[in-house]
Design a protein around this motif. Structure first.
Motif, mmCIF file in Angstrom:
data_model
loop_
_atom_site.group_PDB
_atom_site.id
_atom_site.type_symbol
_atom_site.label_atom_id
_atom_site.label_comp_id
_atom_site.label_asym_id
_atom_site.label_seq_id
_atom_site.Cartn_x
_atom_site.Cartn_y
_atom_site.Cartn_z
ATOM 1 N N ASP A 237 0.836 -1.209 0.000
ATOM 2 C CA ASP A 237 0.000 0.000 0.000
ATOM 3 C C ASP A 237 0.872 1.261 0.000
ATOM 4 O O ASP A 237 0.538 2.261 -0.649
ATOM 5 C CB ASP A 237 -0.919 0.007 1.226
ATOM 6 C CG ASP A 237 -2.032 -1.031 1.134
ATOM 7 O OD1 ASP A 237 -2.303 -1.508 0.011
ATOM 8 O OD2 ASP A 237 -2.619 -1.362 2.180
ATOM 9 N N MET A 238 1.979 1.214 0.721
ATOM 10 C CA MET A 238 2.897 2.355 0.726
ATOM 11 C C MET A 238 3.525 2.564 -0.655
ATOM 12 O O MET A 238 3.790 3.703 -1.061
ATOM 13 C CB MET A 238 3.999 2.142 1.761
ATOM 14 C CG MET A 238 3.559 2.211 3.198
ATOM 15 S SD MET A 238 5.011 2.105 4.284
ATOM 16 C CE MET A 238 4.227 1.607 5.818
ATOM 17 N N ARG B 82 2.573 10.043 -5.085
ATOM 18 C CA ARG B 82 3.348 11.233 -4.741
ATOM 19 C C ARG B 82 4.289 11.656 -5.868
ATOM 20 O O ARG B 82 4.601 12.839 -6.014
ATOM 21 C CB ARG B 82 4.169 10.979 -3.471
ATOM 22 C CG ARG B 82 3.350 10.739 -2.219
ATOM 23 C CD ARG B 82 4.246 10.615 -1.004
ATOM 24 N NE ARG B 82 3.514 10.168 0.185
ATOM 25 C CZ ARG B 82 3.961 10.302 1.435
ATOM 26 N NH1 ARG B 82 5.149 10.863 1.656
ATOM 27 N NH2 ARG B 82 3.241 9.869 2.455
ATOM 28 N N ASP C 216 1.201 4.545 -2.515
ATOM 29 C CA ASP C 216 1.269 5.918 -2.009
ATOM 30 C C ASP C 216 2.444 6.658 -2.643
ATOM 31 O O ASP C 216 2.314 7.803 -3.100
ATOM 32 C CB ASP C 216 1.413 5.880 -0.483
ATOM 33 C CG ASP C 216 1.278 7.249 0.167
ATOM 34 O OD1 ASP C 216 1.362 8.273 -0.537
ATOM 35 O OD2 ASP C 216 1.085 7.303 1.402
#
Length: 323
Positions: free
Chosen positions: A163-164, A171, A167
């Motif tokens: 999930d990161m 970004r 993310d």
């Protein structure tokens, strides 16, 4: 002992050092040799200011090169005494290694030296066979021997890391500095540094995937696809503190872990995108349920890399002779 290292020994030592991994294969090291002393410096001309603004990844790479030097020294019959970041007034000097023919032998490092030519980052799918307990323990012990800690992530923590990754990709959408920097080092033929298209591995069928897709060029973005493991075997490498010397030590631990994995018939790649953002890096360390600072997220598997990345000639890493 003689005043100078034999030229053939120096070639072996430095060839081993530069075989170490570095972010985008920038090879950000240079060496100065005086007698039986080898100093490892950062090469400030090969920085990654967008993706590695603090130089942490560079120092980790230098630590990996330092570990390879120590292994190669053992293979040649030298004992190796070393210190990390010995002079604060010289921030680019990260390690000093003293070679002593009469020093005590380290058979473990001698054995790991044999694995240096075989270690490559493997961005291909791995099978779903779990790592055996003996292999996991050996990798934990390898990290510990260099002052670091390797923590295996459970299924829930692995999902959080993926999930990161999503993310971080969100970004980076508007960050043209990162994209331009990556394009400078990734894709194409790459005869002596950077990551060539041939080493990118297949595109993942599903997203987010267990491997970082570094493609920047149109043809690389449409390369063949592959199915990666749904439950990657991830471990976090961390140290208690986060000073430059700790980051160099993390690099030594990283390389010892990678060479130990290679000897065990395992492959490794990295999923470090979250570590490039301070808030996500803290979250990654929190997943380990241990205090400290995360430096690497390593994916282990059973496939074998089909191609590595090239290195510059050894002479490029030494001071130029006056003309």
């Amino acid at each position: 002992m003689s005043d100078q290292l034999p030229a053939e020994d120096l070639d072996v030592l430095l060839a081993a050092a530069v075989a170490a991994p570095s972010m985008h294969n920038t090879q950000p090291w240079r060496f100065e040799v005086e007698g039986h002393v080898i100093d490892v410096y950062l090469d400030g001309s090969r920085t990654l200011p967008a993706e590695d603004p603090t130089g942490r990844a560079m120092r980790i790479s230098a630590g990996a090169a330092t570990f390879n030097l120590r292994c190669a020294a053992e293979s040649l019959g030298y004992g190796a005494w070393f210190g990390l970041a010995p002079y604060p007034e010289e921030p680019d000097l990260l390690a000093r290694i003293v070679l002593e023919p009469t020093g005590p032998r380290n058979e473990e490092l001698r054995a790991l030296a044999e694995e240096i030519p075989h270690r490559h980052t493997d961005r291909h799918p791995s099978d779903a066979t779990p790592l055996g307990e003996r292999a996991r323990v050996a990798l934990l012990q390898a990290a510990y021997a260099e002052g670091a800690e390797l923590t295996w992530l459970g299924e829930t923590e692995v999902r959080t890391v993926l999930d990161m990754v999503l993310d971080t990709d969100l970004r980076e959408i508007g960050d043209w500095h990162r994209r331009a920097e990556r394009a400078h080092w990734v894709g194409g033929e790459r005869p002596d540094d950077g990551i060539p298209s041939s080493a990118l591995g297949p595109r993942a069928v599903s997203y987010p995937a267990a491997v970082r897709d570094l493609a920047t060029r149109p043809l690389d973005r449409i390369r063949a696809q592959g199915t990666f493991e749904g439950r990657p075997q991830l471990a976090v490498l961390s140290t208690a503190a986060d000073q430059p010397a700790d980051q160099v030590a993390a690099g030594s631990a990283l390389e010892r872990v990678l060479l130990t994995a290679t000897r065990a018939g395992l492959s490794a790649s990295f999923l470090n995108q979250p570590l490039e953002f301070d808030d996500l890096r803290r979250r990654v360390q929190h997943l380990t349920q241990q205090p400290g600072h995360a430096h690497m997220i390593i994916r282990f598997g059973h496939s074998r890399p089909t191609s590595g990345t090239a290195r510059r000639p050894v002479a490029d890493f030494l001071p130029k002779e006056p003309s």
